[in-house]
Design an enzyme around this catalytic site. Structure first.
Site, PDB file in Angstrom:
ATOM      1  N   GLU A 274      -4.445 -15.485  12.990  1.00 45.14           N
ATOM      2  CA  GLU A 274      -5.819 -14.954  12.982  1.00 45.14           C
ATOM      3  C   GLU A 274      -5.901 -13.996  11.812  1.00 45.14           C
ATOM      4  O   GLU A 274      -5.208 -12.976  11.799  1.00 45.14           O
ATOM      5  CB  GLU A 274      -6.118 -14.226  14.298  1.00 45.14           C
ATOM      6  N   CYS A 311     -11.605  -6.950  12.146  1.00 47.56           N
ATOM      7  CA  CYS A 311     -11.671  -8.280  11.542  1.00 47.56           C
ATOM      8  C   CYS A 311     -13.086  -8.844  11.642  1.00 47.56           C
ATOM      9  O   CYS A 311     -13.456  -9.744  10.907  1.00 47.56           O
ATOM     10  CB  CYS A 311     -10.679  -9.209  12.219  1.00 47.56           C
TER      11      CYS A 311
HETATM   12  P1  NAP Z   1      -0.679  -7.517   7.649  1.00 48.15           P
HETATM   13  O1  NAP Z   1      -0.326  -6.561   6.587  1.00 48.15           O
HETATM   14  O2  NAP Z   1      -0.799  -8.953   7.257  1.00 48.15           O
HETATM   15  O3  NAP Z   1       0.436  -7.341   8.799  1.00 48.15           O
HETATM   16  C1  NAP Z   1       0.513  -8.132   9.973  1.00 48.15           C
HETATM   17  C2  NAP Z   1       1.974  -8.383  10.358  1.00 48.15           C
HETATM   18  O4  NAP Z   1       2.564  -9.364   9.494  1.00 48.15           O
HETATM   19  C3  NAP Z   1       2.889  -7.171  10.245  1.00 48.15           C
HETATM   20  O5  NAP Z   1       3.852  -7.275  11.276  1.00 48.15           O
HETATM   21  C4  NAP Z   1       3.517  -7.328   8.889  1.00 48.15           C
HETATM   22  O6  NAP Z   1       4.777  -6.711   8.803  1.00 48.15           O
HETATM   23  C5  NAP Z   1       3.689  -8.826   8.808  1.00 48.15           C
HETATM   24  N1  NAP Z   1       3.630  -9.362   7.443  1.00 48.15           N
HETATM   25  C6  NAP Z   1       2.633  -9.166   6.545  1.00 48.15           C
HETATM   26  N2  NAP Z   1       2.872  -9.880   5.433  1.00 48.15           N
HETATM   27  C7  NAP Z   1       4.040 -10.534   5.636  1.00 48.15           C
HETATM   28  C8  NAP Z   1       4.819 -11.442   4.839  1.00 48.15           C
HETATM   29  N3  NAP Z   1       4.439 -11.801   3.614  1.00 48.15           N
HETATM   30  N4  NAP Z   1       5.961 -11.931   5.363  1.00 48.15           N
HETATM   31  C9  NAP Z   1       6.361 -11.548   6.597  1.00 48.15           C
HETATM   32  N5  NAP Z   1       5.680 -10.696   7.383  1.00 48.15           N
HETATM   33  C10 NAP Z   1       4.530 -10.191   6.913  1.00 48.15           C
HETATM   34  O7  NAP Z   1      -2.078  -7.187   8.308  1.00 48.15           O
HETATM   35  P2  NAP Z   1      -2.633  -5.760   8.809  1.00 48.15           P
HETATM   36  O8  NAP Z   1      -2.620  -4.827   7.674  1.00 48.15           O
HETATM   37  O9  NAP Z   1      -1.962  -5.388  10.015  1.00 48.15           O
HETATM   38  O10 NAP Z   1      -4.145  -6.041   9.268  1.00 48.15           O
HETATM   39  C11 NAP Z   1      -5.282  -5.993   8.438  1.00 48.15           C
HETATM   40  C12 NAP Z   1      -5.850  -7.386   8.315  1.00 48.15           C
HETATM   41  O11 NAP Z   1      -5.804  -8.045   9.579  1.00 48.15           O
HETATM   42  C13 NAP Z   1      -7.311  -7.425   7.919  1.00 48.15           C
HETATM   43  O12 NAP Z   1      -7.462  -8.419   6.952  1.00 48.15           O
HETATM   44  C14 NAP Z   1      -8.041  -7.809   9.192  1.00 48.15           C
HETATM   45  O13 NAP Z   1      -9.254  -8.471   8.989  1.00 48.15           O
HETATM   46  C15 NAP Z   1      -7.028  -8.697   9.843  1.00 48.15           C
HETATM   47  N6  NAP Z   1      -7.218  -8.774  11.295  1.00 48.15           N
HETATM   48  C16 NAP Z   1      -7.570  -9.974  11.825  1.00 48.15           C
HETATM   49  C17 NAP Z   1      -7.798 -10.087  13.190  1.00 48.15           C
HETATM   50  C18 NAP Z   1      -8.204 -11.405  13.788  1.00 48.15           C
HETATM   51  O14 NAP Z   1      -8.241 -11.504  15.018  1.00 48.15           O
HETATM   52  N7  NAP Z   1      -8.515 -12.418  13.013  1.00 48.15           N
HETATM   53  C19 NAP Z   1      -7.655  -8.960  14.009  1.00 48.15           C
HETATM   54  C20 NAP Z   1      -7.271  -7.756  13.445  1.00 48.15           C
HETATM   55  C21 NAP Z   1      -7.048  -7.682  12.062  1.00 48.15           C
HETATM   56  P3  NAP Z   1       4.914  -5.176   8.339  1.00 48.15           P
HETATM   57  O15 NAP Z   1       4.238  -4.347   9.353  1.00 48.15           O
HETATM   58  O16 NAP Z   1       6.379  -4.954   8.333  1.00 48.15           O
HETATM   59  O17 NAP Z   1       4.293  -5.098   6.996  1.00 48.15           O
END
Ligand code: NAP
Length: 516
Positions: A274, A311
């Site tokens: 998501e 999001c």
């Molecule tokens: P994120 O930086 O992508 O992190 C999410 C998880 O994935 C974390 O555990 C992170 O680890 C890990 N991760 C990120 N990039 C990775 C990679 N290249 N390889 C391996 N693991 C990786 O996202 P966020 O900052 O938490 O959230 C913000 C985003 O989420 C916004 O774009 C928002 O719109 C979206 N969001 C979507 C929803 C939905 O339901 N669609 C809901 C809430 C938020 P680390 O913590 O160790 O970096």
């Protein structure tokens, strides 16, 4: 759309990192931060080592062995106990989450309530047979194609699920969030990769979960948690041969990387990501006039809610040029000026917001409200652009995470549809002004449903109800699997795979869809 890269200052990576095992850096301590002051918070935490990751996955695999055959009552007992565990520890959990995220006790208490509600809802679903639904097709005598053997289509749980938490929901899309609840209800075990933005909250929720699991005499491997600096732990988790599926909530960039890792395995696995979304709000001039100031205030509140870190934040306002639309936007600017968003989750997200708005302005958008500040609390931002520029400039189509919205001016319904088509995929589209059936209303509904998981005809997109009819997902880039939802009852289906039992023995038939 790849979204903006968000670095992670929440992680303090000490330079004595060495390589141990295939890819995991050890001796790299993790440090949490106070979201409001950006000061280090609490003791540093050792990351999960390669050996610990292996042990966590093995424990989850062992627990899955028996959990897959558990009945609905047992699953419900666990899910209800987990809901009680976080409610019982509410005060401490909210305090911790508030320090680590700055989201405030009101929002966090509400989020904790929602998380407990989700757990109980999946408990009820498990207990009432939702995970064991089957189709029984008695044998039909005679030659095929009409004649056939006795066949029963059941669903079996996939296996241990790797679950990746989001930064902006320390409870509801985290250790005991919707993915964990639905996976456990489906009969899967879960290995959570905790988010670096709320390390201590995750740790405490995990500890409470472990107590609850132990009290019920269930295997602790049902829920495991790993933490790590950089991406090694997450990537190794999703690549592990014992992991059967991935569930991810977060950025489009992170989700795409993990989806690719899941697909690149020798045996690729389902990956439910998501991701980010820009959530267009489309409004007819008549709807804006009818909504008046109340609508202006509602939209301004939605844009700045939670400092825009949802999001489902309305990032795009698609309006047809008219006196009513201009008046609405003028009032929106005034309403946004009075909003005072709280601190963003991390300094990196704060910087990313500035990069995002600067990229929009560089790509041809004109600022309507842009008062940059250096603090962690940003000011709301509103800009405008014509439809042709929006459609030509990739940078204008990206999610800007925070209290930022772009008005796109169109000259016709046709052009509004072109704008929606350019957006391509979104968790939501909000459509104000389709009350009366007409050719234009039908075209707008078609254009909206073509790109969104949820289409709203009233209200604002922030707020995602946990119900039977919810659809939280949508075409890329809002989700990697638009046929599924991460919120609502159908989230369960992601972790169950259909199998047809042909001419099954009587004892297997008697299990009525419950795996053995
Ligand atoms: P994120 O930086 O992508 O992190 C999410 C998880 O994935 C974390 O555990 C992170 O680890 C890990 N991760 C990120 N990039 C990775 C990679 N290249 N390889 C391996 N693991 C990786 O996202 P966020 O900052 O938490 O959230 C913000 C985003 O989420 C916004 O774009 C928002 O719109 C979206 N969001 C979507 C929803 C939905 O339901 N669609 C809901 C809430 C938020 P680390 O913590 O160790 O970096």
């Amino acid at each position: 759309r790849d979204g903006h890269a968000i670095p992670h200052p929440q992680l303090e990576i000490r330079q004595q990192a060495t390589l141990h095992g295939p890819l995991i850096r050890e001796h790299t301590m993790l440090q949490s931060f106070n979201a409001r002051t950006q000061e280090p918070f609490g003791s540093s935490i050792a990351p999960t080592s390669a050996a610990e990751l292996e042990a966590a996955i093995q424990a989850a695999d062992l627990a899955f062995d028996t959990w897959q055959a558990s009945d609905g009552a047992t699953r419900a007992k666990l899910l209800n106990a987990l809901a009680e565990a976080i409610e019982h520890d509410r005060e401490k959990l909210v305090e911790l989450a508030d320090t680590e995220t700055g989201l405030g006790p009101v929002r966090l208490n509400g989020e904790l309530d929602r998380t407990a509600f989700q757990l109980r809802r999946f408990a009820t679903l498990a207990e009432t047979g939702g995970a064991f639904a089957f189709t029984d097709d008695p044998a039909v005598a005679g030659a095929p194609p009409a004649g056939h053997p006795h066949m029963m289509r059941v669903r079996v749980p996939l296996g241990p699920v790797a679950m990746f938490s989001a930064s902006n929901f320390p409870f509801a899309f985290s250790v005991l969030g919707g993915d964990t609840a639905s996976a456990l209800a489906a009969g899967c075990s879960v290995v959570v990769k905790a988010h670096s933005g709320h390390l201590h909250t995750s740790q405490r929720v995990f500890e409470q979960s472990q107590h609850a699991i132990a009290k019920l005499g269930l295997p602790k491997g049902l829920l495991q948690m790993v933490q790590g600096a950089g991406n090694d732990v997450g990537v190794n988790l999703i690549k592990h041969p014992r992991i059967a599926a991935g569930a991810f909530t977060g950025s489009t960039r992170g989700g795409a990387a993990l989806r690719d890792a899941a697909r690149a395995r020798v045996r690729p696995i389902p990956f439910y990501g998501e991701l980010g979304s820009i959530n267009p709000v489309v409004a007819t001039p008549a709807a804006l006039k009818a909504g008046g100031d109340a609508l202006v205030q509602t939209l301004a509140g939605s844009i700045t809610l939670g400092c825009g870190q949802f999001c489902t934040n309305p990032g795009l306002l698609v309006l047809q040029r008219s006196a009513e639309s201009t008046e609405f936007v003028n009032h929106l600017v005034e309403a946004l000026k009075t909003q005072k968003p709280h601190a963003m989750l991390t300094k990196a997200m704060r910087q990313s917001l500035d990069h995002g708005t600067a990229a929009q302005l560089a790509a041809g958008a004109k600022a309507l409200l842009h008062t940059p500040v250096a603090e962690i609390n940003p000011n709301p931002y509103l800009a405008e652009v014509d439809a042709a520029t929006f459609m030509a400039q990739h940078a204008l189509q990206e999610e800007v995470f925070g209290p930022a919205t772009l008005v796109v001016w169109t000259d016709s319904v046709e052009q509004t549809l072109d704008v929606l088509h350019t957006v391509g995929g979104s968790l939501t589209v909000t459509l104000w002004g389709a009350e009366q059936e007409s050719a234009d209303a039908k075209r707008l509904v078609r254009g909206s449903t073509a790109i969104a998981g949820r289409v709203l005809f009233a209200g604002v997109p922030t707020g995602v109800a946990v119900t039977a009819a919810q659809q939280h997902g949508g075409p890329w880039p809002s989700s990697t699997e638009p046929m599924t939802t991460s919120v609502g009852d159908a989230a369960l289906d992601r972790f169950l795979r259909p199998v047809c039992l042909q001419d099954m023995p009587a004892w297997l038939h008697k299990r009525q869809g419950q795996p053995c």
